[in-house]
Design an enzyme around this catalytic site. Structure first.
Site, short mmCIF file in Angstrom:
data_model
loop_
_atom_site.label_atom_id
_atom_site.label_comp_id
_atom_site.label_asym_id
_atom_site.label_seq_id
_atom_site.Cartn_x
_atom_site.Cartn_y
_atom_site.Cartn_z
N ALA A 12 0.80 -1.21 0.00
CA ALA A 12 0.00 0.00 0.00
C ALA A 12 0.84 1.27 0.00
CB ALA A 12 -0.93 0.00 1.21
N THR A 13 2.13 1.16 0.33
CA THR A 13 2.99 2.35 0.32
C THR A 13 4.19 2.21 -0.62
OG1 THR A 13 4.20 1.53 2.26
CG2 THR A 13 2.36 3.02 2.67
N SER A 14 4.50 0.99 -1.05
CA SER A 14 5.63 0.80 -1.96
C SER A 14 5.48 -0.52 -2.69
CB SER A 14 6.96 0.81 -1.17
OG SER A 14 7.02 -0.29 -0.28
N GLY A 15 6.25 -0.65 -3.77
CA GLY A 15 6.27 -1.88 -4.53
C GLY A 15 7.69 -2.30 -4.78
N HIS A 237 -3.11 -12.31 -2.48
CA HIS A 237 -3.24 -11.42 -1.32
C HIS A 237 -1.90 -11.48 -0.60
CE1 HIS A 237 -5.38 -10.29 2.70
NE2 HIS A 237 -4.61 -9.32 2.21
N ASP A 238 -1.28 -10.32 -0.42
CA ASP A 238 0.09 -10.31 0.10
C ASP A 238 0.23 -11.05 1.43
OD1 ASP A 238 -1.24 -8.31 1.54
OD2 ASP A 238 -0.02 -6.68 0.75
N THR A 260 2.12 -1.77 6.63
CA THR A 260 1.10 -0.74 6.76
C THR A 260 -0.03 -1.21 7.68
OG1 THR A 260 1.60 0.06 4.53
CG2 THR A 260 -0.53 0.71 5.48
N ASN A 297 -7.47 -7.79 11.64
CA ASN A 297 -6.71 -6.65 11.12
C ASN A 297 -6.50 -5.61 12.21
OD1 ASN A 297 -7.59 -7.95 8.64
ND2 ASN A 297 -7.08 -6.04 7.59
#
Length: 477
Positions: A12-15, A237-238, A260, A297
């Site tokens: 969600a913030t980097s790849g 799904h990661d 995240t 979560n």
């Protein structure tokens, strides 16, 4: 002889794009590309810049093939729940970001048709306001793109489609939509019909390890790929991929996949669908090899990263290592807030929201940034420890150790506080668990390695040695 595969791991913030090498009793990873990711604000709300993200993926795969021309496979994993609507292969609009507020109207619309208890019986999912079925219900309100769409693809399935031209829905990610029946593992036609969604937009479900297809000619030319390179469905799904890479030597473990978000739970053979489980807001998501990820979560390190972003917007950049060191040196007690409170979901001034939460309850508000960070990490550790205990109680599965993987495993203070508050040893690492799990599922599909999840985990444990944190008996729990 080693088999080389490429893991596309989008958070969600980097790849990142990672090269993985797997053979008999051998496993190694090497990063070849990293790039940022994040929400883009538009007049109608928060979106993902998915086309720019895809270009970064192609650049990363180009770099991977320069280093390893004999690449055998590509696998893609991303975050869950978000999607694109397509017609005739064309994306109708950029995907919304799950932190966008539009889904609140979708929650009301869905619950007017099916109660939360009915939904839990059908899909086994914890209530999260951004689950896909709520987002699709919001689509029914405006601008009604569902009426035009012929396909809905979750983000990893969209990337696979752009690479191969094949429309598929991988099961672990599809299980997070709320529209897959928790008992059958298939699209819940009755629920889809009841909610008024067009059944035809939901593609065929495929299992991790199956072939998605070969690359489109223009994609192969763009990245410099030769014939024979295929895309393999992984635990897209990661978290499903991360759980594959838990270096556990015995079944009595809990896991925290921490980035995240903090995904906290246990691995089961069958779902837990009790009223107690629903009331505790635990979810039953699909795992690789038919396992169930029974988890909760927790907001995760978003609480820290968004706070740092806010502080930096009003001043100079922050040295996070120094700030964490200062937080570790705080000796005065700090208050604990509810890290699961939905008020902390949206982007914005999280330090102010945390202060308000504490003040409303007559609790002291941290006076320095170091105290704020300590407050955040203590609250996260408390939420993690509580979720581990509840996962064990609700499932009946004993837990003697916690495996904490992902980026959060590098946060020494968080790992130690989690051990302290849970009273259990925490084994931290590997950092790149998601990419490792992605690689292993591909490698098994290529016959570079064999066996069940336990055999794959033994390979991880031999290649990556976690850092152990023991609970301090004087710490609060």
């Amino acid at each position: 002889m080693l088999t080389a595969v490429a893991a596309v791991d989008l958070g969600a913030t980097s790849g990142r794009v990672m090269l993985g090498y797997v053979g008999h009793n051998e496993l190694s990873l090497r990063p070849v590309a990293r790039f940022p990711n994040g929400p883009v604000a538009a007049a109608e709300g928060l979106h993902w810049d998915i086309e720019a993200l895809y270009e970064s993926v192609l650049d990363g795969l180009t770099a991977a093939l320069r280093e390893e021309p004999d690449l055998a496979s590509i696998g893609v994993d991303t975050w869950a729940v978000d999607y694109a609507l397509l017609r005739g292969g064309r994306m109708l609009a950029p995907p919304f970001h799950y932190r966008d507020a539009r889904s609140a109207a979708g929650v009301e619309r869905v619950h007017a048709i099916a109660s939360p208890a009915e939904l839990y019986t059908a899909n086994g999912l914890q209530h999260l306001p951004f689950n896909t079925l709520y987002q699709l219900a919001a689509e029914q309100l405006s601008p009604r793109l569902l009426d035009e769409a012929d396909t809905m693809l979750l983000i990893p399935d969209l990337i696979d489609f752009w690479l191969t031209g094949e429309r598929r829905a991988e099961r672990t990610n599809a299980s997070t939509t709320g529209l897959v029946n928790v008992s059958s593992g298939e699209w819940d036609d009755a629920l889809i019909r009841r909610l008024g969604f067009p059944r035809g937009i939901f593609p065929e479900l495929v299992t991790p390890g199956s072939s998605v297809g070969g690359l489109l000619p223009d994609v192969a030319a763009r990245i410099g790929a030769g014939p024979g390179l295929t895309v393999t469905a992984v635990g897209s799904h990661d978290t499903a991929s991360a759980v594959v890479a838990i270096p556990a030597s015995a079944p009595d473990f809990a896991y925290i996949s921490c980035g995240t978000w903090g995904l906290v739970g246990v691995e089961l053979e069958a779902p837990v669908l009790t009223e107690a489980s629903r009331a505790a807001n635990f979810t039953n998501e699909g795992g690789v090899d038919g396992r169930v990820r029974f988890l909760h979560n927790v907001m995760g390190l978003w609480l820290l990263s968004e706070s740092v972003r806010v502080w930096e917007s009003d001043g100079p950049s922050i040295d996070l290592v120094s700030l964490l060191g200062a937080a570790a040196a705080v000796t005065t007690p700090v208050p604990i807030f509810d890290a699961n409170d939905e008020r902390f979901l949206a982007p914005g001034d999280l330090p102010a929201r945390i202060s308000d939460w504490l003040a409303e309850r007559g609790l002291p508000v941290p006076q320095s940034r170091a105290e704020f960070v300590r407050c955040i990490l203590e609250s996260l550790a408390d939420a993690f420890a509580t979720a581990v205990r509840r996962a064990s109680e609700l499932s009946g599965k004993p837990v003697s150790v916690i495996h904490l993987v992902g980026g959060g495993s590098q946060n020494e203070l968080l790992c130690q506080l989690t051990a302290d508050r849970s009273g259990l040893p925490v084994l931290a690492g590997p950092v790149e668990a998601t990419a490792i799990g992605n690689v292993l599922v591909q490698a098994r599909a290529q016959d570079a390695v064999s066996g069940d999840l336990e055999a794959l985990r033994a390979l991880v444990a031999a290649a990556f040695h976690p850092v152990a944190y023991r609970p301090r008996t004087s710490a609060p729990r």
